[in-house]
Write a protein that holds these residues in place. Structure first.
Motif, PDB file in Angstrom:
ATOM      1  N   SER A 153       0.911  -1.150   0.097  1.00  0.00           N
ATOM      2  CA  SER A 153       0.066  -0.065   0.113  1.00  0.00           C
ATOM      3  C   SER A 153       0.782   1.406   0.043  1.00  0.00           C
ATOM      4  O   SER A 153       0.493   2.223  -0.688  1.00  0.00           O
ATOM      5  CB  SER A 153      -0.866  -0.083   1.319  1.00  0.00           C
ATOM      6  N   ILE A 154       1.902   1.463   0.763  1.00  0.00           N
ATOM      7  CA  ILE A 154       2.599   2.452   0.876  1.00  0.00           C
ATOM      8  C   ILE A 154       3.547   2.590  -0.468  1.00  0.00           C
ATOM      9  O   ILE A 154       3.649   3.957  -1.106  1.00  0.00           O
ATOM     10  CB  ILE A 154       3.998   2.249   2.108  1.00  0.00           C
ATOM     11  N   ARG A 155       3.831   1.629  -1.304  1.00  0.00           N
ATOM     12  CA  ARG A 155       4.459   1.593  -2.393  1.00  0.00           C
ATOM     13  C   ARG A 155       3.440   2.271  -3.309  1.00  0.00           C
ATOM     14  O   ARG A 155       3.835   2.956  -4.368  1.00  0.00           O
ATOM     15  CB  ARG A 155       4.876   0.358  -2.903  1.00  0.00           C
ATOM     16  N   THR A 156       2.398   1.719  -3.385  1.00  0.00           N
ATOM     17  CA  THR A 156       1.426   2.276  -4.382  1.00  0.00           C
ATOM     18  C   THR A 156       0.875   3.713  -4.371  1.00  0.00           C
ATOM     19  O   THR A 156       1.003   4.511  -5.118  1.00  0.00           O
ATOM     20  CB  THR A 156       0.100   1.336  -4.444  1.00  0.00           C
ATOM     21  N   LEU A 157       0.734   3.915  -3.085  1.00  0.00           N
ATOM     22  CA  LEU A 157       0.533   5.447  -2.587  1.00  0.00           C
ATOM     23  C   LEU A 157       1.917   6.350  -3.074  1.00  0.00           C
ATOM     24  O   LEU A 157       1.580   7.377  -3.685  1.00  0.00           O
ATOM     25  CB  LEU A 157       0.537   5.662  -1.318  1.00  0.00           C
ATOM     26  N   TYR A 158       3.040   6.021  -2.687  1.00  0.00           N
ATOM     27  CA  TYR A 158       4.248   6.786  -3.133  1.00  0.00           C
ATOM     28  C   TYR A 158       4.268   6.919  -4.744  1.00  0.00           C
ATOM     29  O   TYR A 158       4.614   7.839  -5.143  1.00  0.00           O
ATOM     30  CB  TYR A 158       5.443   6.148  -2.627  1.00  0.00           C
ATOM     31  N   LEU A 159       3.941   5.762  -5.388  1.00  0.00           N
ATOM     32  CA  LEU A 159       4.194   5.967  -6.933  1.00  0.00           C
ATOM     33  C   LEU A 159       2.942   6.878  -7.460  1.00  0.00           C
ATOM     34  O   LEU A 159       3.092   7.723  -8.509  1.00  0.00           O
ATOM     35  CB  LEU A 159       3.951   4.396  -7.457  1.00  0.00           C
ATOM     36  N   ALA A 160       1.933   6.685  -6.613  1.00  0.00           N
ATOM     37  CA  ALA A 160       0.651   7.583  -7.259  1.00  0.00           C
ATOM     38  C   ALA A 160       0.785   9.307  -6.871  1.00  0.00           C
ATOM     39  O   ALA A 160       0.731  10.103  -7.866  1.00  0.00           O
ATOM     40  CB  ALA A 160      -0.642   7.182  -6.406  1.00  0.00           C
ATOM     41  N   ILE A 161       1.449   9.522  -5.842  1.00  0.00           N
ATOM     42  CA  ILE A 161       1.865  10.695  -5.442  1.00  0.00           C
ATOM     43  C   ILE A 161       2.864  11.359  -6.432  1.00  0.00           C
ATOM     44  O   ILE A 161       2.894  12.646  -6.789  1.00  0.00           O
ATOM     45  CB  ILE A 161       2.078  10.843  -3.983  1.00  0.00           C
ATOM     46  N   MET A 162       3.949  10.657  -6.425  1.00  0.00           N
ATOM     47  CA  MET A 162       5.186  10.971  -7.386  1.00  0.00           C
ATOM     48  C   MET A 162       4.878  11.132  -8.645  1.00  0.00           C
ATOM     49  O   MET A 162       5.399  11.774  -9.507  1.00  0.00           O
ATOM     50  CB  MET A 162       6.274  10.011  -7.004  1.00  0.00           C
ATOM     51  N   GLY A 163       3.894  10.210  -9.051  1.00  0.00           N
ATOM     52  CA  GLY A 163       3.533  10.228 -10.551  1.00  0.00           C
ATOM     53  C   GLY A 163       2.751  11.443 -10.772  1.00  0.00           C
ATOM     54  O   GLY A 163       2.508  11.669 -12.232  1.00  0.00           O
TER      55      GLY A 163
END
Length: 238
Positions: A228-238
């Motif tokens: 979940s943290i990885r997916t959130l990070y990618l979404a925010i950075m993307g």
């Protein structure tokens, strides 16, 4: 990728679709094609996994039946919807929810006394939402359904087995919809995921059967939190 994904999914009740689809999206596949490829392979792996869980006594019939029909309906609707718009839009919101649930499970796993309060209400709507999110995100049936049930107090082993067994029918429905709408290509990808998953499916069920309860809950919680943290990070950075 197929072997590791199915070992995680079979033993912890989640993340085959999430892990495999993440890899396919990183290679440049569209969400619809990635989800279709993963679910095509997952039809066989979930079937084997479900039978293994049943043989080892991990499946509870009443829970399996309550998950089955709404899960199938949600999966079919979600698969069709994904061919009409980008399913990545909802991923950050799902990940935020799963992160909270993962933390809840870790806390429960760290407690000395495990209290299992079988929830009786809300299982059908949960299965419907899980099927929808599974098709839209290329994975999510296990994370959403297993996570919520275990966090609510359900016994992890039987929850994981029942969710895995019902997943076969959800995945089969999604694959049929994808075949009828966009067809199936990338057979080499599907074959690779399938071979690895078939080898791992019975091994994952064995791990669920013999892993200590507290260890299983902590592993489930940590896995959910990391993904979940990885997916959130990618979404925010993307």
């Amino acid at each position: 990728v197929g072997f590791l994904g199915q070992m995680i999914d079979g033993s912890l009740g989640m993340a085959y679709g999430v892990s495999c689809n993440t890899f396919l999206l990183a290679l440049g596949f569209s969400p619809a094609v990635g989800s279709a490829s993963v679910h095509a392979a997952e039809v066989i792996t979930t079937g084997i996994s479900g039978m293994a869980h049943h043989k080892l006594g991990n499946v509870r019939k009443d829970l399996f039946l309550r998950l089955l029909i709404p899960g199938v309906l949600g999966g079919g609707i979600g698969a069709y919807a994904l061919t009409q718009f980008d399913g990545n839009i909802i991923k950050p919101y799902v990940s935020a929810y799963l992160l909270i649930m993962g933390i809840v499970i870790i806390v429960k796993g760290l407690r000395k006394q495990q209290e299992h309060r079988e929830i009786k209400r809300g299982i059908e709507p949960l299965a419907l939402a899980g099927g929808l999110l599974d098709a839209l995100g290329g994975g999510g049936w296990g994370p959403v359904v297993t996570t919520t049930l275990v966090a609510s107090g359900n016994q992890p082993r039987q929850t994981i087995g029942s969710v895995n067994a019902s997943e076969f029918f959800v995945t089969l429905t999604e694959s049929i919809v994808f075949i009828l709408t966009i067809g199936l290509t990338n057979w080499q990808v599907i074959a690779g995921l399938l071979v690895g998953g078939v080898i791992a499916a019975p091994l994952g069920a064995y791990v669920t059967k013999h892993l200590p309860l507290r260890s299983l809950m902590i592993l489930v919680g940590v896995l959910i939190a990391i993904v979940s943290i990885r997916t959130l990070y990618l979404a925010i950075m993307g």
